[in-house]
Structure formats: C-alpha cells, structure tokens
Design a protein around this motif. Structure first.
Motif: not given
Length: 801
Positions: A63-69
């Motif tokens: 989810l945090l990777q998705a948040l970065d994008r």
C-alpha cells in the motif's frame, strides 16, 4: 507504551526478509524515505498487523508503494492543472499548444498538500477508518481534487466529468482556472480555485487563512477523528490557534489532529518558521501552550501516515493517563509539523515564485519554460499500468467504509431539537432574558446536542446570567462556581476565536453574544461559513447543521456611556448585504418578539441569524400572538390613525420604535393620519437577488398589505445607517422625494441614549420634523417653538427628552 524505533541493522535485516519493504524504501521519483521514516513505517506496519487491521506486513508495504505512485501522479497532475490544457498519460512532452495561454494556480502550496492528503487517504485505507479532514489553506485545492479524481472519491457531478483516463484528466486540468461561466452567471464547471461544495469531503472554503486553526478542535464529536491541515503563516500569526488545549475535552470532543505544513514561505517572503530558529521557537511556544509538537519529513507521504497514526496513539495514551489521574487538563495535544519547502517536487521549489507560478515564463510561448516544465513533469510521471495497480491497491482496502467524500463532518445532519415551552409575558424587561431562559431550557431538553456559547465579553452584563449559571465558562483550573472543566462557554477576549467555536460546532446547539460594535471582528469567519453554505444550497447538497443566533447586544443606541468605538451598527449592516436565505438580520423590539423568533432560528438548517437585541429593560409592545405574527411576516402594524393621505411611519429597532410611537402621538394630537409599522426583518422586504433569496422574501400581497402603495409619503427610523437601510429597502421607499430615512449618522461619544438619538438626528422630534416636510407644513405646526429651536441647534436638547 510506544515501541522503540528499530536500529539501522534491524531495518536492513527487515528489508532482506521483506522484499516489499525494500522496494518501498527505494522511493519513487523525487520521493525519498529517510531512515527516521523507514523506522516509523516498520513500527506502523507491526502495529497494524498486531491490531488485526492488516493481515500481514507485506500488504502494508505494498500500500505504501502504491502511495508513492499516487503521490507522484498527484504532483504531476497539480503541475498540469496550473499550466496545461491537457495531459499525456504516455509521458510524452507537451507542445506549446498544449499549455494554457493564462496559467494560474497556487502551485507551491498545492504541491505541498499532495503528500499530506495522500498520506491521510492511505492511513484511512490501512486502518479501515474514514477520518474527516479540513484544510485552512483552501487555495491548495488542486491537490485535493487531483487525488480525489485518481481514487474516484467524487461527487456525482465531478464523477460525470472527470475520470482517470486521458480525456477525463485533460478536462480536469483544462477546467482548472478556466473561468467558465454558465448561462445563469454561476461557475460553469464543478471545480474552483478553493475548496468548494464540489470538492469531495470539503467542509470549509479556507479562503480566510487562520480560521481552520481556530475551529478544528471544536469540530469533531466524540467517536470522530478530524485531520486539520494548517498553514505555517497563519499558525504563527493567528492568536487563538494556540489555545486549543484550553478547550479540548475527551468527554465532549472528538480526536483532532493538527498538521502544520511548514514550507517556510508566504506569497512574497519567508515566514518566521522558514528558519531553523523560528521553527524551534514555535515548537517551544507550542509546548508552553499545552501542545506536544512532533516534527517529521513533510516531503514523504509515508511520514504523514506514520505521524498521524502516532498522534492518535499519543492522544489515546494521554486520555488513558487522565482517566487514571496521572494527567490533568489541559492534556498535551499532539501537533505535527511537516517540514518541507514550498513547491517540493517541481521546478522552483523553495523560492517565492513557487507560491503561484514557479516557472520563469509561460510554457505556452516560452520554449525554456516549456523545457523546464516537461523535464520536471517527466521526473514525476508514473506509467499508466503502475498507476492503475496503485489505484487498485487502495480500492482493495476500502471494504465497506464510507468514502472520504462522506466523512462524518461532511454529512452533518443532527435531528431537529425538541423545543422548550415559551414563556411570554406582558411586563417591561430586558429582551435578552428571553434568549437567556430559552437557551438554558433548549440545552436541557436536548442533551444529545453538544452546546457551545461564544462569549468575548461579559455574559452577566449582557443579561445571560442563566446561561452562565447553567453552562459555565470552560476552564482548566476552575476558581469559582461560574467555571467548570466541562463548561460549555468558550470565553476569551477574541471575537474570531469564540465565534469560530460555534461555527465549528455543527453537530450541536450554539449561541454567540457580544457587544454590537465588537461583533465586527467576527465578520470574516461568519462570512466564510455563509459563503460555503450558500454554495452547498446552489449545488443541491444543502448544509444540515442547525441554525443559531449571533446576538449583537449592548448595542449602538444603549452604549452611549462609552466612547464611539462602542457605537457601531456595521455588523448588522454587513450581514444584511449577505444572501437572506443564509442569514436573517433581525431587530426584535421587546421580550416577546425576541422569544417568538428563537424556535424558527433553532429549527432551521444551514442558516444563521443576526439578532440586534437591547439588554436594558424595554416596554412590552407585542403580545404572544402579535410576536408570532411578527416573526412570521417580518413586519407588523403597531398603530394607525385613519384619515386623508396618511403618513407611513416605519420603525426598525427597539429604541426607534419608542421614538416613532412618541412621534405618532404628536401626529395624533395634530389630527394627522398615519400608519406605524414595526419592521423587524428588513431583508424580507427588499428585492430578492436570485431564486433562493426569493423563496424567503415577502410576497407582493404581504408587502402591499403592510406597506400600501397608496401611502406614498414615508418616514423610516432605523437602528442602522439610513443610507444602508434605504439602499436595501428601496421597494418600500420607492420615491426619494416622498420618503425620509433617519438613523445612525456616525455621531457619538460619551452620551446617554437620548443624547445618542439627538446627536444622530434620530429622535422623535426629528421624525416629526421629517413628517412636517413631507406634509409641506412648517415644523412649528407639529412642534413647539422651543422644540423646533432645539432641532435647529439653537436651543436646549433636553426639551426633546
């Protein structure tokens, strides 16, 4: 107790064991995850899994990777909203014709808000809880709109126009500052320069910097959480924002999480918080005020997630320690300081130009500016398939919780209150006593509705002794029986702060009372609420909060004992200029007319009332039936003498009615016909300015019944400045040559009531003189020689008392 942060060695081992953590830790575009943030994420992930809010650590990191994008795309989109007419999802450079001829946007602040709002959205997804949000710097709305579109968190009118495909996002950027206008004159697209009712989840425009700081602690109810994004410039300059620990109580307040975006820049200069010393001094100031300041990386959306979660944990610990008797009020309220630079993520970050247009030129006509835009945008671009995966990751965690569009504060709609018995009576008394008893009884009858009283002056002086006795001043260390820890009266000599406490309490019952002259200091805060509520009505989602009165007492005509600073009707005049479907401006004359208005006011929704009420004893003029009729119609016939071509006398204000009655007696003695009208609600009889205002205006039949067109000669005696009243009331004062208007002429000083009336040429004698002029007869036909001489400034004013 909070866990200790992991060491660098532990983080390295964790990265080897959890590839998703390692992938997130590498960052994305300009987003870098510092060791302190990595440690905070490690702790957050374990907490979420241990609490059963997430099934495994890898899911948190994905989810945090998705948040970065999502954050990078949000930054990319905000830059396009300022400069571009379209987007290219393939990342290809934009050409000259793809840019706006007139770029506009508060770009730097909006860029700073992207990681902040994205972090808020991510915490909601990870925890399964939809928190509320508010934003003091409403000009940063591009960040909110961009991320809402990407995640589909939209109202229907935006969802129909904007989507995540190239066409939908191109419409979004083209609409931003397009100045499009519909045929009715309203904005032609569901997008604005500030937070507005089209903005999903928006509850305040944020156009007046500093008011969110005064309101956020009073907004959430128990069981609710509000994230308040605040401006560093407003925070360092708006006195009152640092008083929130004085007012917050776990027993009747929800969780309020203030997050200041410390980007160090105003429009044209650095803020004090833009220096290391200034920021350190501000944090120390916060500690002295009862806050618990927390610094973090405001460039990193994951740092926002962790800090917001940490703030909630800290406040929960403090409340638990309060319950165990370890702590006492005021509790240390967590206060987050997001350290960043203005316009992070795009060209020009950290300089004054970042506030608005960071590029050195317009890329529509300037090749170098175009190159810089495309270069900066390329660093933020996320491939469409990666973006879709990120959006899907957020969607997978939504479950059944409400969209952020529908957070609790955005959909306020408390049940209408049960009304107490009304106690009309016939003896002379202070009209304020009607408000005093009614509000106390109203609060007692509705324990489910949180009460708030805004008090910048003296409740006892303003004849609200019952309210003071029943509800008490809120104080952290009560020293007498008029103070209590759980008091409902917010008392501080700051009109903006106390009115904000009530404007924020949209789930409860409210009352504000202040000296009329000092109410003027409330106007900005009140107008922001009125404007937003009006726009909500226009888009078909009317505000659901309960109406309440702003009482302007100790008013102009009874404050002669003080200097002219205390003699000012500007408050009611200014509010009379607002749309009357959003605020009623009322001038009750006595106890019963005051009382009859209150049930209407408190059972309205999204509508305030300005009540100009005397605090001194006033004679009883209206019985219960007349008072109800006056509340319904806005005006009433008080007395009349039938005869040829009667004069129409119009009184507006309690003291003005007394003077008009005295003038009417003189006309009676001279056998002159007249009709005396008391005008309690002037706005009902002006020309409506649109359809919404027309719905609350008097119809033609009522206007003709009260103000017959056959009665051409008219005299108005008003509480306000006569020029203001005449301008609003031209439909009932249609012929300037046949109408006279008297009222406040900016005269005053240390005078008594009669002296104030005489100084402003607004006493009964001036009314009679105006009648004589309209009747084309000498003053001495209606006045004695001595009275006429006094009016001419050649005699003793005392003869007119």
């Amino acid at each position: 107790m909070p866990q200790l942060l992991p060491s660098a060695e532990e983080l390295h081992a964790h990265a080897l064991a959890e590839p998703a953590f390692a992938e997130w830790a590498r960052g994305c575009g300009p987003l870098e995850h510092r060791p302190a943030t990595q440690a905070a994420v490690f702790r957050l992930a374990h907490r979420l899994v241990q609490a059963g809010q997430q099934p495994d650590l890898a899911g948190v990191y994905r989810l945090l990777q998705a948040l970065d994008r999502l954050t990078c795309t949000g930054l990319w989109l905000v830059a396009h909203m300022t400069y571009a007419r379209r987007v290219r999802l393939d990342g290809a450079p934009l050409l000259a014709e793809d840019f706006k001829a007139r770029p506009e946007g508060h770009t730097g602040g909006a860029l700073n808000m992207v990681p902040a709002y994205a972090g808020y959205l991510a915490l909601n997804a990870l925890s399964g809880q939809t928190r509320g949000w508010t934003m003091g710097q409403g000009h940063c709305v591009a960040a909110i709109e961009a991320l809402n579109v990407l995640l589909g968190n939209l109202h229907p009118e935006q969802a129909a126009r904007y989507g995540c495909d190239e066409a939908g996002l191109s419409r979004l950027v083209a609409d931003f500052y397009s100045y499009a206008q519909a045929s009715d004159g309203l904005p032609g697209v569901p997008l604005g320069s500030h937070v507005n009712p089209h903005t999903a989840g928006g509850i305040a425009e944020g156009g007046y910097l500093g008011f969110a700081e005064l309101q956020y602690a009073h907004q959430p109810l128990p069981g609710e959480t509000l994230v308040a994004f605040l401006s560093d410039g407003a925070a360092e300059e708006q006195r009152g924002s640092d008083w929130m620990p004085r007012w917050w109580r776990a027993e009747d307040c929800g969780v309020a999480l203030p997050v200041m975006i410390a980007n160090g820049r105003r429009i044209e200069q650095r803020t004090e918080l833009g220096t290391a010393e200034g920021l350190a001094d501000f944090a120390e100031h916060l500690r002295h005020c009862g806050f618990d300041p927390m610094h973090f990386d405001g460039r990193d959306p994951a740092a926002f997630v962790c800090t917001l979660h940490e703030m909630e944990q800290h406040l929960a610990h403090r409340v638990a320690e309060l319950a165990r008797g370890i702590l006492h009020y005021p509790l240390p309220i967590p206060y987050a300081i997001a350290e960043t630079v203005k316009g992070f993520g795009f060209y020009g970050a950290g300089v004054n130009a970042a506030h608005n247009l960071p590029l050195p030129g317009n890329p529509h006509v300037d090749a170098e500016a175009r190159r810089l835009f495309n270069e900066s945008a390329a660093a933020l671009w996320v491939a469409p398939d990666e973006l879709q995966q990120a959006v899907d990751c957020f969607a997978a965690l939504r479950g059944g919780r409400p969209l952020e569009r529908d957070h609790a504060l955005a959909v306020r709609h408390p049940a209408l209150p049960r009304l107490p018995e009304l106690h009309f009576h016939a003896q002379a008394c202070s009209p304020m006593s009607a408000i005093d008893r009614f509000f106390v009884d109203l609060v007692a009858a509705n324990p489910q509705l949180r009460p708030r009283v805004g008090n910048p002056d003296e409740l006892a002086s303003n004849r609200l002794g019952g309210v003071l006795q029943a509800l008490k001043h809120r104080a952290c260390a009560p020293e007498n029986d008029s103070e209590a820890l759980d008091g409902a009266i917010i008392t501080v000599l700051n009109e903006e702060a106390v009115v904000s406490a009530c404007l924020a309490n949209q789930g409860g019952l409210n009352l504000v009372a202040s000296y009329e002259a000092f109410c003027v200091k409330m106007l900005g805060a009140v107008r922001q609420t009125l404007t937003f509520a009006r726009q909500q009505r226009e888009v078909g989602r009317a505000a659901g909060w309960l109406g309440w009165p702003l009482v302007a007492t100790s008013h102009t005509w009874e404050n002669g004992k003080n200097q002219q600073s205390h003699q000012d009707p500007s408050f009611c005049e200014a509010l009379l200029g607002e749309m009357s479907d959003g605020i009623r401006v009322l001038f009750p004359a006595d106890h019963n007319s005051t009382l009859a208005l209150l049930p209407q006011i408190y059972q309205s929704r999204g509508r305030l009332a300005c009540m100009v009420v005397p605090k001194r004893e006033r004679p009883a003029v209206f019985n219960a039936e007349q008072a109800r009729q006056l509340a319904h119609d806005g005006a009433i016939v008080v007395a009349e003498r039938v005869g040829k071509e009667p004069l129409l006398l119009i009184a507006n204000g309690s003291y003005q009615l007394t003077e008009m009655q005295r003038a009417a007696r003189r006309l009676e003695e001279a056998a002159c016909a007249y009709r005396l009208i008391y005008l309690q609600e002037p706005a009902r009889f002006r020309a409506p300015r649109d359809l919404l205002e027309q719905q609350v205006s008097a119809d033609e039949a009522l206007r003709e019944r009260l103000f017959p067109s056959a009665l051409r000669r008219r005299v108005l005696l008003t509480h306000m400045r006569p020029e203001v009243a005449r301008g609003h009331l031209w439909p009932i004062l249609p012929d300037a040559s046949q109408c006279a208007a008297l009222g406040y002429r900016n005269r005053g000083g240390t005078l008594d009531g009669a002296g104030m009336l005489f100084a402003n040429r607004a006493c009964w004698g001036n009314v009679v003189a105006a009648c004589a002029r309209l009747l084309d007869m000498p003053r001495t036909a209606l006045l004695t020689a001595e009275e006429a001489a006094a009016l001419a400034g050649k005699g003793d004013p005392a003869i007119l008392r």
